[in-house]
Design a protein around this motif. Structure first.
Motif, PDB file in Angstrom:
ATOM      1  N   ARG A  58       0.267   7.016   8.307  1.00  0.00           N
ATOM      2  CA  ARG A  58       0.628   8.356   8.697  1.00  0.00           C
ATOM      3  C   ARG A  58       1.455   8.836   7.484  1.00  0.00           C
ATOM      4  O   ARG A  58       1.172  10.125   6.968  1.00  0.00           O
ATOM      5  N   TYR A  64      -4.184   8.387  11.254  1.00  0.00           N
ATOM      6  CA  TYR A  64      -3.166   8.639  12.517  1.00  0.00           C
ATOM      7  C   TYR A  64      -3.684   7.946  13.862  1.00  0.00           C
ATOM      8  O   TYR A  64      -4.782   8.193  14.278  1.00  0.00           O
ATOM      9  N   THR A 191       0.906  15.551   6.765  1.00  0.00           N
ATOM     10  CA  THR A 191       1.964  14.612   7.168  1.00  0.00           C
ATOM     11  C   THR A 191       3.080  15.353   7.891  1.00  0.00           C
ATOM     12  O   THR A 191       3.663  15.152   8.726  1.00  0.00           O
TER      13      THR A 191
END
Length: 198
Positions: A58, A64, A191
């Motif tokens: 991530r 993710y 992010t």
């Protein structure tokens, strides 16, 4: 991310025992459609390592991975992920998911896919999300079609599963709000968005 029946959120290191329990209880169910598991996969240590690798992925805007939790009781019943994130002119990712056999047929996977697609488009700035499903996995294809994915073709002998190269039906969904003049996210931007909005 929350729907009527489930939440989709990151799995924390202290939830490694729950992740291991999910994998052990559904081992035969999950392995029907999964590549070979690494040695030691069904150990607490390995599941904890996976969670830590997911945290790093991530941070690097590479993947993710989330858990699927029931709204009532907060039980971990599955996992779902966007992975192989490709930026630049592609802005795309693959989606994958597993749901506990006991929870199948209740609409939870469709709910989770819709939540993650929305996240991929609105929070991560993706243009395209793609899935590959073995053609005989009709239930998974239906989940994707109900979530707006469209069939695009067949990837022949695409993934090695249980010692065999398996064909995969390719399905994809495009960001309906992504115009040709859309700005490309800078590295790390996605992010930052996830950390601020979750």
């Amino acid at each position: 991310m929350e729907g009527p029946h489930i939440k989709v959120r990151e799995i924390t290191p202290d939830e490694a025992p729950a992740l291991l329990e999910l994998q052990l209880e559904n081992r035969d169910w999950f392995e029907r459609f999964s590549p070979a598991r690494a040695p030691g996969f069904y150990t607490l240590e390995h599941q904890l390592q996976l969670i830590r690798k997911q945290e790093e992925a991530r941070r690097q805007d590479q993947a993710y991975e989330f858990g699927i939790f029931t709204n009532t009781g907060g039980r971990l019943i599955g996992t779902i992920s966007l992975f192989q994130i490709r930026r630049g002119p592609l802005q795309s990712a693959l989606i994958g998911y597993d749901l506990s056999r006991a929870c199948n047929g209740k609409g939870y996977t469709t709910e989770a896919v819709r939540l993650l697609v929305d996240c991929g488009f609105r929070r991560l700035g993706l243009h395209r999300i793609e899935a590959g499903v073995m053609p005989h996995n009709i239930a998974s294809i239906r989940v994707l079609e109900k979530s707006g994915f469209q069939k695009e073709g067949l990837a022949r002998q695409n993934v090695r599963i249980n010692g065999r190269w398996e064909d995969h039906q390719v399905l994809a969904i495009l960001n309906p709000d992504d115009g040709e003049e859309g700005a490309e996210p800078e590295p790390g931007q996605a992010t930052d968005k996830m950390e601020k909005r979750q």
